[in-house]
Scaffold this motif. Sequence first.
Motif, PDB file in Angstrom:
ATOM      1  N   HIS A 419      11.168   9.434  -4.857  1.00 16.86           N
ATOM      2  CA  HIS A 419      10.193   9.061  -3.843  1.00 16.86           C
ATOM      3  C   HIS A 419       8.766   8.963  -4.389  1.00 16.86           C
ATOM      4  N   ARG A 420       8.423   9.798  -5.344  1.00 20.62           N
ATOM      5  CA  ARG A 420       7.068   9.756  -5.883  1.00 20.62           C
ATOM      6  C   ARG A 420       6.803   8.412  -6.576  1.00 20.62           C
ATOM      7  N   GLU A 421       7.718   8.010  -7.478  1.00 23.87           N
ATOM      8  CA  GLU A 421       7.564   6.737  -8.185  1.00 23.87           C
ATOM      9  C   GLU A 421       7.574   5.570  -7.198  1.00 23.87           C
ATOM     10  N   ALA A 422       8.455   5.671  -6.197  1.00 21.43           N
ATOM     11  CA  ALA A 422       8.541   4.600  -5.209  1.00 21.43           C
ATOM     12  C   ALA A 422       7.238   4.464  -4.434  1.00 21.43           C
ATOM     13  N   TYR A 423       6.667   5.591  -4.033  1.00 24.47           N
ATOM     14  CA  TYR A 423       5.434   5.550  -3.237  1.00 24.47           C
ATOM     15  C   TYR A 423       4.308   4.841  -3.996  1.00 24.47           C
ATOM     16  N   PHE A 424       4.131   5.181  -5.259  1.00 20.97           N
ATOM     17  CA  PHE A 424       3.033   4.575  -6.018  1.00 20.97           C
ATOM     18  C   PHE A 424       3.293   3.101  -6.324  1.00 20.97           C
ATOM     19  N   ASN A 425       4.553   2.707  -6.478  1.00 23.30           N
ATOM     20  CA  ASN A 425       4.841   1.286  -6.661  1.00 23.30           C
ATOM     21  C   ASN A 425       4.543   0.504  -5.391  1.00 23.30           C
ATOM     22  N   PHE A 426       4.914   1.050  -4.229  1.00 21.84           N
ATOM     23  CA  PHE A 426       4.574   0.384  -2.969  1.00 21.84           C
ATOM     24  C   PHE A 426       3.058   0.330  -2.790  1.00 21.84           C
ATOM     25  N   LEU A 427       2.374   1.394  -3.213  1.00 23.33           N
ATOM     26  CA  LEU A 427       0.917   1.422  -3.097  1.00 23.33           C
ATOM     27  C   LEU A 427       0.287   0.336  -3.962  1.00 23.33           C
ATOM     28  N   HIS A 428       0.785   0.167  -5.195  1.00 23.92           N
ATOM     29  CA  HIS A 428       0.280  -0.908  -6.067  1.00 23.92           C
ATOM     30  C   HIS A 428       0.553  -2.275  -5.446  1.00 23.92           C
ATOM     31  N   GLY A 429       1.751  -2.431  -4.890  1.00 17.93           N
ATOM     32  CA  GLY A 429       2.110  -3.721  -4.303  1.00 17.93           C
ATOM     33  C   GLY A 429       1.315  -4.076  -3.066  1.00 17.93           C
ATOM     34  N   SER A 430       0.712  -3.086  -2.404  1.00 15.81           N
ATOM     35  CA  SER A 430      -0.030  -3.336  -1.162  1.00 15.81           C
ATOM     36  C   SER A 430      -1.500  -3.613  -1.382  1.00 15.81           C
ATOM     37  N   GLN A 431      -1.970  -3.571  -2.622  1.00 15.05           N
ATOM     38  CA  GLN A 431      -3.411  -3.631  -2.872  1.00 15.05           C
ATOM     39  C   GLN A 431      -3.869  -4.959  -3.433  1.00 15.05           C
ATOM     40  N   HIS A 432      -3.230  -6.057  -3.048  1.00 16.71           N
ATOM     41  CA  HIS A 432      -3.641  -7.378  -3.500  1.00 16.71           C
ATOM     42  C   HIS A 432      -4.362  -8.107  -2.381  1.00 16.71           C
ATOM     43  N   ASP A 433      -5.092  -9.153  -2.773  1.00 17.58           N
ATOM     44  CA  ASP A 433      -5.881  -9.939  -1.824  1.00 17.58           C
ATOM     45  C   ASP A 433      -4.951 -10.705  -0.887  1.00 17.58           C
ATOM     46  N   THR A 434      -5.218 -10.644   0.411  1.00 15.50           N
ATOM     47  CA  THR A 434      -4.367 -11.323   1.390  1.00 15.50           C
ATOM     48  C   THR A 434      -4.516 -12.839   1.345  1.00 15.50           C
ATOM     49  N   GLU A 435      -5.503 -13.371   0.601  1.00 15.30           N
ATOM     50  CA  GLU A 435      -5.684 -14.817   0.542  1.00 15.30           C
ATOM     51  C   GLU A 435      -4.973 -15.440  -0.654  1.00 15.30           C
ATOM     52  N   MET A 436      -4.155 -14.659  -1.336  1.00 12.06           N
ATOM     53  CA  MET A 436      -3.430 -15.197  -2.480  1.00 12.06           C
ATOM     54  C   MET A 436      -2.226 -15.982  -1.992  1.00 12.06           C
ATOM     55  N   GLN A 437      -1.407 -16.515  -2.928  1.00 12.05           N
ATOM     56  CA  GLN A 437      -0.296 -17.366  -2.569  1.00 12.05           C
ATOM     57  C   GLN A 437       0.724 -16.631  -1.715  1.00 12.05           C
ATOM     58  N   SER A 438       1.566 -17.414  -1.023  1.00 14.34           N
ATOM     59  CA  SER A 438       2.462 -16.863  -0.007  1.00 14.34           C
ATOM     60  C   SER A 438       3.425 -15.829  -0.575  1.00 14.34           C
ATOM     61  N   VAL A 439       3.882 -16.006  -1.835  1.00 11.09           N
ATOM     62  CA  VAL A 439       4.814 -15.054  -2.427  1.00 11.09           C
ATOM     63  C   VAL A 439       4.167 -13.683  -2.543  1.00 11.09           C
ATOM     64  N   VAL A 440       2.904 -13.652  -2.952  1.00  9.18           N
ATOM     65  CA  VAL A 440       2.184 -12.386  -3.094  1.00  9.18           C
ATOM     66  C   VAL A 440       1.973 -11.737  -1.734  1.00  9.18           C
TER      67      VAL A 440
END
Length: 572
Positions: A419-440
């Motif tokens: 769960h610890r590794e999973a939490y930080f990976n989800f956290l990294h994945g959530s911190q991108h700009d919302t105006e990027m391409q649809s896949v992101v």
Amino acid sequence: QKRTGNLTMMPPTSPNAFYQERSQRYSLPPNILTQICNAKSSASNDEILTVLLLSNQIRALCQKDNGRTRECKELQRKMIHLNQFADKYSGKLCQKSNDTELHKTIQCLYRSLLAAKVLMEDVLQIRFFRRNSKFGESLKKCVFDIDRKCTVLEVIIVEEDDAHHVSVLSSAPKFQRVTKATRAERLCIEGHRAYFGHGRARCLQAAFQYYQTAADLNSSAAMNHLAMMYEKGIACVKNTRTAIEFYESAIKTGNDCEAMQNLADIYLRHSVHKNIERSLELYQKAAELGNITAQIKLAELFETGIDTYLEPDIASAIKWYRCAMKESLVAKNNLAVVLLHHFDDDTDKNFEEAVTLLREAANLGCAQAQNNLGYCHEFGKGVENNEQLAIEWYAKAAAQRYNAAFVNLGYLQMKQGKHREAYFNFLHGSQHDTEMQSVVVKSMVDSWYYLGIMHEKGYFVPKNLHAAFEHFQRASEIGDHELATLKIANCFFTGISDGVFIPQNYEKAIEIYRQLAMNGNAIAANSLGIMYEEALGTTIDLEAAEMWYKLSAEKGNADGIQNMNRLCANVM
């Protein structure tokens, strides 16, 4: 320890020799002065003499000052006069440059300008000029003007009809022909250097002027880059119409395939200038000319289709991906994805080819291919199911900051209890700009959803239903995430009293369940049936309950099947 060695000293110079040397250094050579005075056309002789004297004065200041502020102000004033002259009379100088002696004088001017540029760049490092915007900005402008004049002297030596000339950049007396196209090409190269900062400080304003001058000389490459700057508003006011005009000129002048691809992008996505038919025509033409980006874009359009303009054509998509994949890892990855998604038989050779393509691209460092190869191992597409190999490939893609890999890697880690590794990976994945391409954006909202799950279940972080609700709400509002929206409806159905109070709201729950059920969500349809059967937030309606249970059962939902059978048995 002191360094020892033989020292040599310069012989003493007599005052007369010193002044004689200085006079020769800072004045025009007699033969050149005579050449100018005896010229047939004397209209601009005074001006030519002025600029040559100015150039020698600038060189003199450079040689004796070496960056002191007092002399720099004088240099700046002379530089302004020199720039004013060069703007007005540089063409006349160039027309006279077919004379060898006068050409040497222009070489002298060129070296003076370079020396002045070096001096001014040194002066700009002095604290006084860095902190005093009045002097600093004017000096920066002078440096830019000097650089531009040097380029003019480099590339505009003679008119197109002159047979030969002596190159300004070459100290050897080697004659070569400089055509209009050659000058435009050199200006365009200078524009690239200024735009990307290659071999010099990056200056977008300088790049814009170089491209503009080269475009005036019919350089299609310069027209394309100038259009791009107008399109994006770089060093100029954003103007899509002007960008389109320059793109069209580049296509007409040089059949520039990059300009075709850029113009097709505008016609495809711009709200005002949209022209789908023209866009497809330009993509097709650029792709046939070998433009890799156009080939990939055309393949994507054939894969998905465009409303009433273009029917999906998987065969054509595969054809263009195969053309582009020789030089593009992205095309190789996309071709593999098409082969995986559009063929259902796991034993089909297309699956084997897809995995082979993904492995080739992944081994060369393509993050998308690494992520997709992990997907193949996770779900057994073309290879045996192996979650450990999937995690390894997802980790390689995540190391390159590929957004979808964070979500995929985090999900498998959460599934395995890490769960610890999973939490930080989800956290990294959530911190991108919302105006990027649809896949992101899709990967980002998936990360928000799984972060909500971890707060809801208390995985690694303390259980917090309100924090979970906020993550679900964000994923639903920005990414229209179906599962997150279902979670929100559940929160309104039960209410939340943990931390911040969210009251039970059956009416809101019914509204969200109905919207999801109409879109085919079996769980929402079953929940809606329960609410109509139990009269929760509405009046009792067994027919409506039966209808929603039936819809849920048709989708294969076990609870929906059980509830429909129970309701039918009670009615009988």
